[in-house]
Motif scaffolding. Structure first.
Motif, PDB file in Angstrom:
ATOM      1  N   LYS A 250       0.923  -0.845   0.053  1.00 55.42           N
ATOM      2  CA  LYS A 250      -0.164   0.331   0.199  1.00 55.42           C
ATOM      3  C   LYS A 250       0.688   0.960  -0.095  1.00 55.42           C
ATOM      4  O   LYS A 250       0.676   2.366  -0.439  1.00 55.42           O
ATOM      5  CB  LYS A 250      -0.903   0.096   1.856  1.00 55.42           C
ATOM      6  N   ASN A 251       2.106   0.980   0.898  1.00 54.71           N
ATOM      7  CA  ASN A 251       2.990   2.349   0.691  1.00 54.71           C
ATOM      8  C   ASN A 251       4.275   2.073   0.040  1.00 54.71           C
ATOM      9  O   ASN A 251       4.600   1.163   0.156  1.00 54.71           O
ATOM     10  CB  ASN A 251       3.610   2.642   2.403  1.00 54.71           C
ATOM     11  N   ALA A 252       4.436   3.665  -0.098  1.00 51.88           N
ATOM     12  CA  ALA A 252       5.818   3.631  -0.868  1.00 51.88           C
ATOM     13  C   ALA A 252       6.693   4.419  -0.384  1.00 51.88           C
ATOM     14  O   ALA A 252       6.682   5.569   0.345  1.00 51.88           O
ATOM     15  CB  ALA A 252       5.120   4.285  -2.172  1.00 51.88           C
ATOM     16  N   TYR A 253       8.118   4.743  -0.874  1.00 52.17           N
ATOM     17  CA  TYR A 253       9.021   4.870   0.110  1.00 52.17           C
ATOM     18  C   TYR A 253      10.257   6.230  -1.209  1.00 52.17           C
ATOM     19  O   TYR A 253      11.058   4.565  -1.451  1.00 52.17           O
ATOM     20  CB  TYR A 253       9.713   4.387   1.713  1.00 52.17           C
ATOM     21  N   CYS A 254      10.239   6.766  -1.161  1.00 56.35           N
ATOM     22  CA  CYS A 254      11.437   6.971  -1.885  1.00 56.35           C
ATOM     23  C   CYS A 254      12.609   8.450  -1.498  1.00 56.35           C
ATOM     24  O   CYS A 254      12.058   8.776  -1.562  1.00 56.35           O
ATOM     25  CB  CYS A 254      10.388   7.447  -3.009  1.00 56.35           C
ATOM     26  N   ILE A 255      13.726   7.840  -2.104  1.00 61.15           N
ATOM     27  CA  ILE A 255      14.732   8.727  -1.606  1.00 61.15           C
ATOM     28  C   ILE A 255      15.884   8.685  -2.648  1.00 61.15           C
ATOM     29  O   ILE A 255      15.690   7.865  -3.604  1.00 61.15           O
ATOM     30  CB  ILE A 255      15.619   8.244  -0.532  1.00 61.15           C
ATOM     31  N   MET A 256      15.394  10.287  -3.196  1.00 58.67           N
ATOM     32  CA  MET A 256      16.660  10.347  -4.652  1.00 58.67           C
ATOM     33  C   MET A 256      18.353  10.824  -4.343  1.00 58.67           C
ATOM     34  O   MET A 256      18.426  11.664  -3.125  1.00 58.67           O
ATOM     35  CB  MET A 256      16.434  12.241  -5.238  1.00 58.67           C
ATOM     36  N   LEU A 257      18.609   9.776  -5.132  1.00 62.93           N
ATOM     37  CA  LEU A 257      20.397  10.118  -4.406  1.00 62.93           C
ATOM     38  C   LEU A 257      20.970  11.434  -5.311  1.00 62.93           C
ATOM     39  O   LEU A 257      20.778  11.724  -5.984  1.00 62.93           O
ATOM     40  CB  LEU A 257      21.267   8.654  -4.900  1.00 62.93           C
ATOM     41  N   PRO A 258      21.533  12.114  -3.944  1.00 61.89           N
ATOM     42  CA  PRO A 258      22.291  13.502  -4.625  1.00 61.89           C
ATOM     43  C   PRO A 258      23.482  13.235  -5.576  1.00 61.89           C
ATOM     44  O   PRO A 258      24.177  12.781  -5.482  1.00 61.89           O
ATOM     45  CB  PRO A 258      22.293  13.915  -3.280  1.00 61.89           C
ATOM     46  N   PRO A 259      22.946  13.495  -6.414  1.00 66.49           N
ATOM     47  CA  PRO A 259      23.926  12.709  -7.838  1.00 66.49           C
ATOM     48  C   PRO A 259      25.403  12.937  -7.977  1.00 66.49           C
ATOM     49  O   PRO A 259      25.646  14.209  -7.829  1.00 66.49           O
ATOM     50  CB  PRO A 259      23.436  12.810  -9.154  1.00 66.49           C
TER      51      PRO A 259
ATOM     52  N   VAL B  56      12.227  12.330   0.929  1.00 67.47           N
ATOM     53  CA  VAL B  56      13.436  12.804   1.645  1.00 67.47           C
ATOM     54  C   VAL B  56      14.094  13.251   1.591  1.00 67.47           C
ATOM     55  O   VAL B  56      14.572  11.686   0.001  1.00 67.47           O
ATOM     56  CB  VAL B  56      13.730  12.178   3.087  1.00 67.47           C
ATOM     57  N   LEU B  57      14.842  14.782   1.334  1.00 63.59           N
ATOM     58  CA  LEU B  57      16.091  14.235   0.914  1.00 63.59           C
ATOM     59  C   LEU B  57      17.297  14.339   1.412  1.00 63.59           C
ATOM     60  O   LEU B  57      17.326  15.232   2.811  1.00 63.59           O
ATOM     61  CB  LEU B  57      16.108  16.216  -0.087  1.00 63.59           C
ATOM     62  N   VAL B  58      17.814  13.859   1.786  1.00 59.12           N
ATOM     63  CA  VAL B  58      19.492  14.507   2.628  1.00 59.12           C
ATOM     64  C   VAL B  58      20.962  14.758   1.421  1.00 59.12           C
ATOM     65  O   VAL B  58      20.910  14.157  -0.131  1.00 59.12           O
ATOM     66  CB  VAL B  58      19.993  12.834   3.220  1.00 59.12           C
ATOM     67  N   THR B  59      20.719  16.280   2.449  1.00 63.59           N
ATOM     68  CA  THR B  59      22.491  16.746   1.628  1.00 63.59           C
ATOM     69  C   THR B  59      22.787  17.513   3.207  1.00 63.59           C
ATOM     70  O   THR B  59      22.640  18.254   4.342  1.00 63.59           O
ATOM     71  CB  THR B  59      21.679  17.234   0.429  1.00 63.59           C
TER      72      THR B  59
ATOM     73  N   ILE C 211      13.337  18.056   4.404  1.00 60.88           N
ATOM     74  CA  ILE C 211      14.563  18.047   3.333  1.00 60.88           C
ATOM     75  C   ILE C 211      15.884  17.730   5.240  1.00 60.88           C
ATOM     76  O   ILE C 211      15.847  18.432   6.421  1.00 60.88           O
ATOM     77  CB  ILE C 211      15.336  18.962   3.395  1.00 60.88           C
ATOM     78  N   TYR C 212      16.518  16.784   4.617  1.00 64.17           N
ATOM     79  CA  TYR C 212      17.156  16.181   6.448  1.00 64.17           C
ATOM     80  C   TYR C 212      18.792  17.399   5.937  1.00 64.17           C
ATOM     81  O   TYR C 212      19.588  16.080   5.070  1.00 64.17           O
ATOM     82  CB  TYR C 212      17.387  14.571   6.585  1.00 64.17           C
ATOM     83  N   ILE C 213      19.189  17.830   6.366  1.00 63.54           N
ATOM     84  CA  ILE C 213      20.394  19.129   6.223  1.00 63.54           C
ATOM     85  C   ILE C 213      21.949  17.887   7.486  1.00 63.54           C
ATOM     86  O   ILE C 213      21.213  18.377   8.615  1.00 63.54           O
ATOM     87  CB  ILE C 213      19.998  20.363   6.615  1.00 63.54           C
ATOM     88  N   THR C 214      22.833  17.713   7.003  1.00 64.52           N
ATOM     89  CA  THR C 214      23.822  16.735   7.445  1.00 64.52           C
ATOM     90  C   THR C 214      24.366  17.343   8.608  1.00 64.52           C
ATOM     91  O   THR C 214      24.375  18.908   6.882  1.00 64.52           O
ATOM     92  CB  THR C 214      24.219  15.777   7.129  1.00 64.52           C
ATOM     93  N   GLY C 215      25.042  17.620   8.995  1.00 68.49           N
ATOM     94  CA  GLY C 215      26.286  18.286   8.943  1.00 68.49           C
ATOM     95  C   GLY C 215      27.711  17.702   8.532  1.00 68.49           C
ATOM     96  O   GLY C 215      27.955  17.253   7.541  1.00 68.49           O
ATOM     97  N   LEU C 216      28.982  18.996   8.660  1.00 64.09           N
ATOM     98  CA  LEU C 216      30.321  18.368   8.094  1.00 64.09           C
ATOM     99  C   LEU C 216      31.259  17.483   8.786  1.00 64.09           C
ATOM    100  O   LEU C 216      31.324  18.099  10.173  1.00 64.09           O
ATOM    101  CB  LEU C 216      30.313  19.951   7.312  1.00 64.09           C
ATOM    102  N   ILE C 217      31.445  16.788   8.070  1.00 66.48           N
ATOM    103  CA  ILE C 217      32.324  15.543   8.434  1.00 66.48           C
ATOM    104  C   ILE C 217      33.694  16.257   9.065  1.00 66.48           C
ATOM    105  O   ILE C 217      34.321  16.773   7.470  1.00 66.48           O
ATOM    106  CB  ILE C 217      32.604  14.045   7.817  1.00 66.48           C
ATOM    107  N   LYS C 218      34.545  16.370   9.690  1.00 69.78           N
ATOM    108  CA  LYS C 218      36.073  17.118   9.674  1.00 69.78           C
ATOM    109  C   LYS C 218      36.390  15.935  10.903  1.00 69.78           C
ATOM    110  O   LYS C 218      35.755  14.822  11.285  1.00 69.78           O
ATOM    111  CB  LYS C 218      35.254  18.031  11.082  1.00 69.78           C
TER     112      LYS C 218
END
Length: 914
Positions: free
Chosen positions: A33-42, A479-482, A510-517
């Motif tokens: 019944k349900n669909a779930y989609c994430i687009m990979l930032p190319p 969701v967009l992860v970027t 839109i899930y905004i991640t931190g910067l890996i240091k």
């Protein structure tokens, strides 16, 4: 199971198995019944997997595997970006090695060579994604230059042009004089440099007076159109409306008043060069000033100025202009001045604001619906504070320059006749129909900005403009992860284009991640030599190979030597092989809502240990159950009921944290349950329970049930090791359930929640820890049998004692005796379980004087260390000059020593009181 956990062998096995069995396909669960989609930032087709990619890909894979486990039809859409400038440079370098330029072979053959390169070498990052275990639907992999995506790009361009939202005009852009193309703000890196501030005298027409203007770019004076002062600056009010005799030219320019001028900077007089400064351009528009371009496309002085400077490079011209001004007495003074200088990220050339004909998108009409979509909650930023950044940019948005003067990319679908008339169409034939028969047409040489095609990614990859089943099923995506650095360049544009061309938002969250240091909190960069390669962390790398990678391409010997020394200090033995699962668990544990995320090798080492712990726990369970018949309906002990109750609590929290995108908290819950509840406690409790025929069957069933649910819960984070354990469990049970990827994600069973068993086991844990603490403090061997008395116990304590005597005797090697209230206890070490006292008689167990001497010796040693740390931290020179990370390390060491001293002092007081 193998005795030793071998991640390399396990990962190789399941990478091929998953893909060969097509387990990542979005066609699975198609009836759901349900669909779930994430687009990979190319990622760029020229790129390789860096820490930021690996971090974000891990997050996306966890979400994808979780929703797949929930039975939803799941699509993680993969693909790569054609990366116009970067890819063209790669192939141009290959040609240069043969002494050939792209102009020598022509556009068509050059494009053919790029496609050849893409076919042979353009898949590095996708192969590395496979190493990471990314469960994308590889059968649907797309490329932004694919035919279908190219058709979508043309359709969008043509429609926006028809509506007047795309136009061609002459405006200022960021210009790279080496690449000879406009570049986006994201491709411009501002570097702080020590420069100069030149103060120049500008003579006032028909006067002996002059105005002194200060500038960091004196060569641009050749294109000045005015001198500006602030309208409230009383020093210059009387001069507004007069003109200046611009030095080194035959031109007169006006003195104007504008609020933009900072009265406190320099002299309060500002030279205005509309063709070579973005702020000056805006002022020029307000005052209708001349726009005079003085540069060629390779940043040399063009023929619009006096012949003395024509053909000179901009920096050569700068020196000559300064000399000429000085010779004429027009150079007032020169001051040192720090400034931010923009450089091209590909060429390192200084970027010029440059006036040129370009194609633009009129963004304002598209921006308002995109602003409203976030305001009304159709789109949610996670964390929510990033919406302020989004609104700030969107409310002040400028038209978007979408053309690039290169050959690789989506060519502008526009043709020109001999009179410069423009015909926009999806083919030459269509353009010819517009122009009429016999009209000679030439296609625009420019290509579109890579971000233009990327803005269509969420719907073009699903088949738009066709009404495909995939588009109706998976769009809008979930969701967009970027990263926060491309909110403007990509996220906002996807929202604008998604709403414009589909009528719906492209994603809900839109899930905004931190910067890996790095571990010291420094941004990773090649020039600092602190870049970590995720594949090196998975496979390991020797110190020598690491040194070569870190200094590769560094032209400054001193910098290379510095990096070598730093690397030798930090990685004396290179980097060991941690495996993919340990790296993924580390990324998940670091996925907080912080802007900066420190990546410390100690963390990944800890999660490698966790994988080992899980492996060894699984071996223990399987060894204990081998050859046994499991009865799922067997009677459960209190310990069995407790671990099942704790499991439900863990599942509930994990579900909440996943839905909140708090993967760090999710990881913490699972880590604590597996390491603490299951391995450290339940497996130990199970040993005496398995030896008792009354509790054996229930414990066997519980051991395997909880282990199966553990690996299912952990699978989204650490897919390889959990798949192997799952297969081994199925083999033991005689099942052939296929892949763990097809297993349903565990649901909370509220009937298994047991507050009574949790209370009893908590009592038991406190008792055991109390005995262990006494052993530790008194330096008594863990295996030495001890007499134990309990006193001041209530009815509940007595029931718990009677129920758990065998477990207590087994796990603590004690013999328990109940001591009446009125009976005096022997000289004992004491611990408490609520109000009940645990008494361990010490007669004959320790030599009091010897133990006091041992503790005093340890305290003296720690006091010496404390003095050393305090000496460093009381030294102002050290605190002020040493890197913050080193100072913090010293503070942590001091705090640790002080904590240990406090514990030893407490132990000493206890022994003295005996």
């Amino acid at each position: 199971m193998e005795k030793t956990y071998n991640p390399e062998q396990i990962e190789a096995k399941y990478r091929s198995l998953w893909e060969n069995q097509n387990l990542f396909s979005s066609d699975s669960n198609s009836t759901s019944k349900n669909a779930y989609c994430i687009m990979l930032p190319p990622p760029n087709v020229t790129g390789s997997l860096h820490m930021g990619h690996a971090f974000q890909h891990t997050i996306m894979d966890i979400l994808t595997r979780y929703h797949r486990g929930k039975g939803e039809q799941t699509l993680w859409q993969p693909g790569t970006d054609h990366a116009g400038i970067a890819t063209q440079m790669v192939v141009e370098r290959q040609l240069a090695a043969q002494d050939i330029t792209r102009h020598d072979i022509g556009r068509d053959k050059f494009i053919d060579k790029i496609w050849d390169w893409k076919g042979k070498s353009g898949g590095i990052i996708t192969s590395q994604m496979r190493r990471l275990g990314a469960s994308v639907d590889w059968e649907r992999e797309r490329f932004t230059m694919d035919d279908g995506l190219s058709d979508a790009v043309k359709k969008v361009f043509i429609q926006l042009h028809k509506e007047g939202l795309i136009y061609r005009g002459k405006r200022l852009v960021n210009w790279d004089p080496v690449l000879h193309t406009a570049v986006s703000d994201l491709e411009v890196i501002s570097v702080e440099k020590q420069g100069s501030l030149w103060h120049m005298r500008y003579p006032i027409t028909d006067s002996d007076d002059c105005l002194i203007v200060a500038t960091t770019r004196p060569e641009t004076m050749l294109g000045d159109s005015a001198v500006a002062v602030h309208p409230d600056d009383k020093r210059y009010t009387h001069l507004v409306g007069k003109t200046i005799d611009l030095p080194l030219t035959n031109r007169k320019i006006p003195i104007i008043a504008d609020d933009y001028v900072d009265m406190d900077f320099g002299t309060g007089c500002v030279k205005i060069t509309p063709a070579h400064d973005f702020n000056d351009y805006e002022m020029g528009q307000r005052h209708n000033l001349d726009i005079i371009n003085i540069l060629t496309d390779d940043a040399k002085i063009n023929d619009t100025v006096e012949s003395n400077y024509v053909g000179l490079d901009r920096f050569v011209a700068r020196k000559k202009i300064i000399q000429d001004l000085d010779a004429q007495g027009l150079l007032a003074k020169v001051e040192p001045h720090k400034l931010m200088v923009p450089h091209g990220d590909r060429t390192n050339a200084v970027i010029e604001p440059y006036l040129t004909d370009q194609w633009f998108v009129k963004v304002a009409p598209l921006a308002q619906p995109a602003i409203d979509a976030v305001k009304n909650g159709d789109i949610r930023f996670v964390p929510e504070n990033w919406d302020k950044t989004y609104f700030n940019w969107m409310n002040n948005i400028q038209d978007w320059c979408i053309s690039r003067q290169i050959w690789w990319g989506h060519r502008i679908p526009a043709w020109y006749d001999e009179n410069g008339n423009i015909f926009v169409a999806d083919s030459l034939e269509e353009a010819q129909k517009q122009a009429g028969e016999g009209v000679v047409l030439t296609q625009d040489n420019d290509v579109l900005d890579t971000w233009f095609s990327s803005a269509l990614w969420p719907f073009s990859t699903l088949g738009w403009p066709e009404k495909t089943p995939e588009l109706s099923r998976f769009y809008p995506t979930d969701v967009l992860v970027t990263g926060f650095d491309i909110i403007f360049f990509w996220v906002a544009r996807m929202i604008m284009f998604g709403l414009k061309f589909t009528g719906e938002v492209p994603f809900k969250d839109i899930y905004i991640t931190g910067l890996i240091k790095d571990g010291q909190g420094q941004k990773m960069s090649k020039s600092k030599g602190n870049v970590l390669d995720p594949i090196d962390l998975i496979d390991g790398i020797t110190l020598q190979d690491l040194l070569e990678k870190r200094t590769q391409g560094l032209m400054q010997p001193k910098m290379a030597e510095k990096i070598k020394k730093q690397t030798k200090k930090e990685f004396a033995n290179g980097i060991p092989a941690f495996g993919t699962d340990a790296l993924r668990f580390t990324f998940a544990a670091l996925a907080s809502f912080g802007r900066d995320i420190k990546f410390d090798l100690k963390r990944i080492e800890g999660y490698r240990n966790f994988c080992n712990k899980l492996w060894n726990a699984s071996r223990f369970v399987l060894m204990k159950l081998e050859g046994e018949t499991i009865d799922p309906q067997a009677q459960l002990s209190t310990a069995d009921a407790w671990i099942l109750s704790r499991l439900q609590n863990t599942k509930s929290k994990v579900e909440k944290h996943l839905n909140d995108y708090r993967l760090d908290l999710m990881s913490h819950e699972l880590y604590e349950f597996v390491w603490g509840d299951y391995c450290s406690w339940y497996l130990e409790l199970s040993k005496p329970l398995l030896e008792n025929e009354a509790t054996k069957a229930g414990t066997q069933a519980t051991l395997i049930k909880v282990l199966n649910e553990i690996v299912t819960l952990l699978h989204p984070i650490i897919p390889f090791i959990t798949e192997e354990i799952f297969e081994q469990c199925n083999s033991l049970l005689g099942k052939n359930n296929g892949s763990l990827m097809s297993e349903a994600y565990p649901e909370v069973d509220t009937q298994l929640v047991s507050t009574t068993s949790e209370a009893e086991i908590q009592w038991l844990q406190t008792f055991i820890l109390g005995v262990r603490q006494i052993r530790g403090e008194m330096n008594i061997s863990p295996n030495k049998p001890l007499d134990c008395f309990v006193q001041n116990f209530n009815a509940t304590d007595e029931t718990h004692l009677d129920n758990n005597t065998n477990i207590l005797n087994s796990l603590t090697t004690i013999e328990i005796n109940k001591l009446p209230e009125n009976e005096e206890a022997p000289e004992s070490a004491t611990a408490l379980v609520g109000e009940m006292k645990i008494l361990i008689p010490l007669a004959g167990l320790i030599d009091k004087d010897q133990e006091i001497a041992r503790l005093n010796k340890e305290i003296d040693k720690l006091n010496q260390q404390k003095t050393q740390f305090e000496g460093k931290l009381n030294n102002e020179k050290f605190v002020n000059s040493a890197p913050e990370a080193i100072v913090n390390t010293e503070r942590e060491r001091l705090a640790s020593v002080e904590s240990t001293l406090a514990d030893l002092s407490t132990q000493l007081r206890k022994i003295n009181s005996l």
